[in-house]
Design a protein around this motif. Structure first.
Motif, short mmCIF file in Angstrom:
data_model
loop_
_atom_site.label_atom_id
_atom_site.label_comp_id
_atom_site.label_asym_id
_atom_site.label_seq_id
_atom_site.Cartn_x
_atom_site.Cartn_y
_atom_site.Cartn_z
N MET A 47 15.05 46.34 63.10
CA MET A 47 16.01 47.24 63.73
C MET A 47 17.46 47.00 63.29
SD MET A 47 14.18 47.65 67.36
CE MET A 47 15.36 48.77 67.98
N PRO A 48 17.94 45.76 63.20
CA PRO A 48 19.32 45.59 62.73
C PRO A 48 19.52 46.12 61.31
CG PRO A 48 18.49 43.55 63.69
CD PRO A 48 17.33 44.47 63.58
N TRP B 80 12.56 51.01 69.38
CA TRP B 80 13.78 51.81 69.55
C TRP B 80 13.84 52.39 70.96
CZ3 TRP B 80 18.03 51.42 67.01
CH2 TRP B 80 18.04 51.14 65.65
N LEU B 81 12.69 52.88 71.43
CA LEU B 81 12.66 53.45 72.78
C LEU B 81 12.94 52.37 73.82
CD1 LEU B 81 9.60 55.89 72.48
CD2 LEU B 81 12.03 56.48 72.55
N GLY B 82 12.37 51.18 73.59
CA GLY B 82 12.62 50.05 74.49
C GLY B 82 14.09 49.67 74.51
N MET B 83 14.74 49.84 73.36
CA MET B 83 16.15 49.50 73.25
C MET B 83 17.02 50.43 74.09
SD MET B 83 17.46 47.06 71.61
CE MET B 83 16.34 46.76 70.28
N LEU B 84 16.55 51.65 74.28
CA LEU B 84 17.32 52.59 75.11
C LEU B 84 17.37 52.09 76.56
CD1 LEU B 84 15.94 56.02 73.81
CD2 LEU B 84 18.12 54.94 73.25
N PHE C 134 3.39 50.43 61.57
CA PHE C 134 4.77 49.93 61.48
C PHE C 134 5.74 50.94 62.10
CE2 PHE C 134 8.78 50.08 59.11
CZ PHE C 134 9.29 48.82 59.39
N LEU C 135 5.50 52.21 61.77
CA LEU C 135 6.36 53.27 62.30
C LEU C 135 6.23 53.36 63.82
CD1 LEU C 135 8.20 55.23 60.75
CD2 LEU C 135 6.43 56.97 61.00
N GLY C 136 4.99 53.23 64.30
CA GLY C 136 4.75 53.28 65.74
C GLY C 136 5.44 52.14 66.46
#
Lengths: 263, 247
Positions: free
Chosen positions: A148-149, A32-36, A24-26
């Motif tokens: 994420m939200p 999150w990285l993709g969101m950047l 889940f953490l991975g």
């Protein structure tokens, strides 16, 4: 033989839980990285709704508990300090206590109880209703859509709630000291002298970290909800217990780091 | 007709629990294909393999010529649409927003065009007037219709329907069957339907596959009416003639 069987099953369950949390953490980190790279993918509307529920709806309870915390701290410490005639230092004590430690800690525990459990229950209910499967088959990762939200909302809500709780605690302390004939002006002057920028920022940084933990643990519990009659209830309980344990652990680690680095 | 879905000696189930063994059949373009059997026989499990929720335990499964993998997932997700048993609509969005969601995420349409497309889809399922209603405000049958509209949003090649008649009264169930037939003829879509409702099977299914829990196998494949008349398996005949499976 039964003992070994039982022990084996427990270890297996523990390992599965650990493996589940790790994946889940991975997945969350990957999103999150993709969101950047694609910030437009972030669901701002959902985050705003979760933020409203976590932050603004939580203000009264955080303010109330913070106020009572200030009152209790003042009474308890004043009893000892009055013997030496230095009850004015109660203001220093509650300022340091609230800004460095108790403000973020108590607020995070409240957030775990209110929002962590709500995150788990919402996502858990969605899982039972096959909404998570629906997202997956539509090609929408549930982590991006649901986790994420909520995590972002928890991170942003914590500093606001913490500041509110700390101010309410100071007001509680001021009222108690006023009753002990310490003028309000003197109290607030001591607060201003004691609370330096680093202390306030350190407390707010801790608040953000605790918000992250509450959000992650709550959402993780929701994502792992079992499809049973008591599945959602268990997920909500796991979110609160896991949230509080992770906050306490993180706070302990930070305390050791602060001691070692003389912060 | 060319196959849209191909199963070749597939073992279905979950890690450590095989439910069906050696299942082979294909679903052809433009047909309504029903997965039949009693509760717990593995028909929903087979569907979960087909829609990529669970990997197959053995054998090969191809959807639109591709096997499910991390590399093909994004492409395959756009080629299928799924209606879940409960509808699985998102409770914090109204019906229109639910249908617009896949369009927002994957189409290049502008906001107005997305809205028009979603309204057209809702009109196809005869629910244009419920566009602004929340899922909690509409009936179970209406929720399933909205879910069908959402499943069709990206013009998928195959639409999967998980127990469309479950929990519905006979009239609503029949109207849903009519809707499936209408969409099949108007849009030339392929449907895979998981069901055990006999009237629905005879009305909508071009072909079907039947599974048996005790034998852990697919026990029949063909046209429902023909299987009812001429199957040599007493389990199959009983299922079609009485809806019971006592052999």
């Amino acid at each position: 033989m039964a003992l070994f069987d039982s022990m084996g099953r427990r270890w297996l369950a523990l390992f599965k839980g650990f493996h589940g949390n790790l994946s889940f953490l991975g997945e969350t980190t990957k999103e999150w990285l993709g969101m950047l790279v694609h910030p437009g993918r972030f669901r701002f509307g959902d985050a705003a709704l979760a933020f409203e529920r976590a932050a603004f709806d939580g203000l009264p309870i955080c303010g109330g508990i913070g106020f009572l915390l200030g009152v209790i701290l003042s009474f308890q410490s004043a009893a000892a300090l009055q013997q030496f005639g230095v009850e004015i230092y109660v203001s220093d004590l509650i300022t340091i206590g609230l800004f460095r430690e108790l403000g973020p800690l108590v607020t995070a525990i409240i957030l775990a109880g209110r929002s962590g459990s709500a995150f788990a229950a919402e996502i858990g209910t969605m899982k039972v209703d096959e909404e998570l499967d629906a997202l997956t088959t539509m090609g929408l990762p549930p982590v991006r859509f649901l986790v994420m939200p909520r995590v972002a909302a928890a991170i942003l809500a914590m500093p606001i709630l913490t500041i509110f709780a700390e101010l309410a605690g100071l007001v509680g302390g001021a009222i108690v000291l006023e009753m002990m004939n310490v003028p309000n002006a003197v109290f607030w002057r001591h607060v201003a002298a004691t609370a330096d920028t680093f202390m306030i920022l350190f407390g707010l940084g801790k608040a953000c970290l605790f918000g992250l933990l509450v959000g992650l643990v709550g959402c993780s519990a929701g994502m792992r909800t079992q499809n049973t009659a008591d599945g959602v209830g268990r997920a909500a309980t796991a979110a609160v217990v896991g949230g509080i344990v992770s906050i306490a652990l993180a706070d302990g680690i930070l305390a050791v780091i602060c001691y070692a680095w003389n912060l | 007709m060319e196959p849209v879905i191909e199963l070749d000696k597939v073992d279905a189930g979950y890690p450590g629990a095989t439910i069906l063994k050696n299942v082979s059949f294909d679903v052809r373009k433009g047909e309504v294909f029903a997965l039949l059997g009693t509760s717990g026989c593995g028909k929903s499990t087979i569907m979960k393999h087909m829609i990529g929720l669970n990997p197959v335990l053995g054998g090969r499964l191809k959807v639109c010529g591709m096997e499910w993998s991390d590399r093909t997932r994004a492409r395959l997700c756009r080629k299928i649409g799924v209606m879940y048993q409960s509808g699985a609509l998102f409770g914090n969005m109204n019906c229109l927003e639910n249908v617009m969601l896949p369009l927002e995420e994957f189409s290049r349409l502008g906001r107005k065009a997305r809205r028009e497309r979603a309204m057209a889809l809702l009109a196809d399922v005869e629910l244009a007037d419920a566009a602004q209603k929340m899922p909690a405000e509409i009936s179970g049958g209406m929720r399933k219709r909205v879910a069908i509209a959402r499943a069709m949003a990206l013009d998928p090649e195959v639409v999967f329907l998980d127990e469309p008649s479950a929990g519905l009264d006979p009239v609503t169930s029949a109207s849903l069957d009519n809707l499936i037939l209408k969409l099949k003829s108007e849009k030339a879509m392929t449907f895979v339907v998981v069901t055990h409702e006999l009237p629905s099977i005879f009305k909508i299914a071009d072909r079907c596959a039947m599974f048996d829990k005790s034998r852990q196998a697919m026990i029949a494949l063909g046209v429902p009416a023909e299987l009812k008349e001429s199957s040599e398996d007493p389990f199959v005949r009983n299922f079609f003639s009485r809806g019971e499976c006592h052999v």
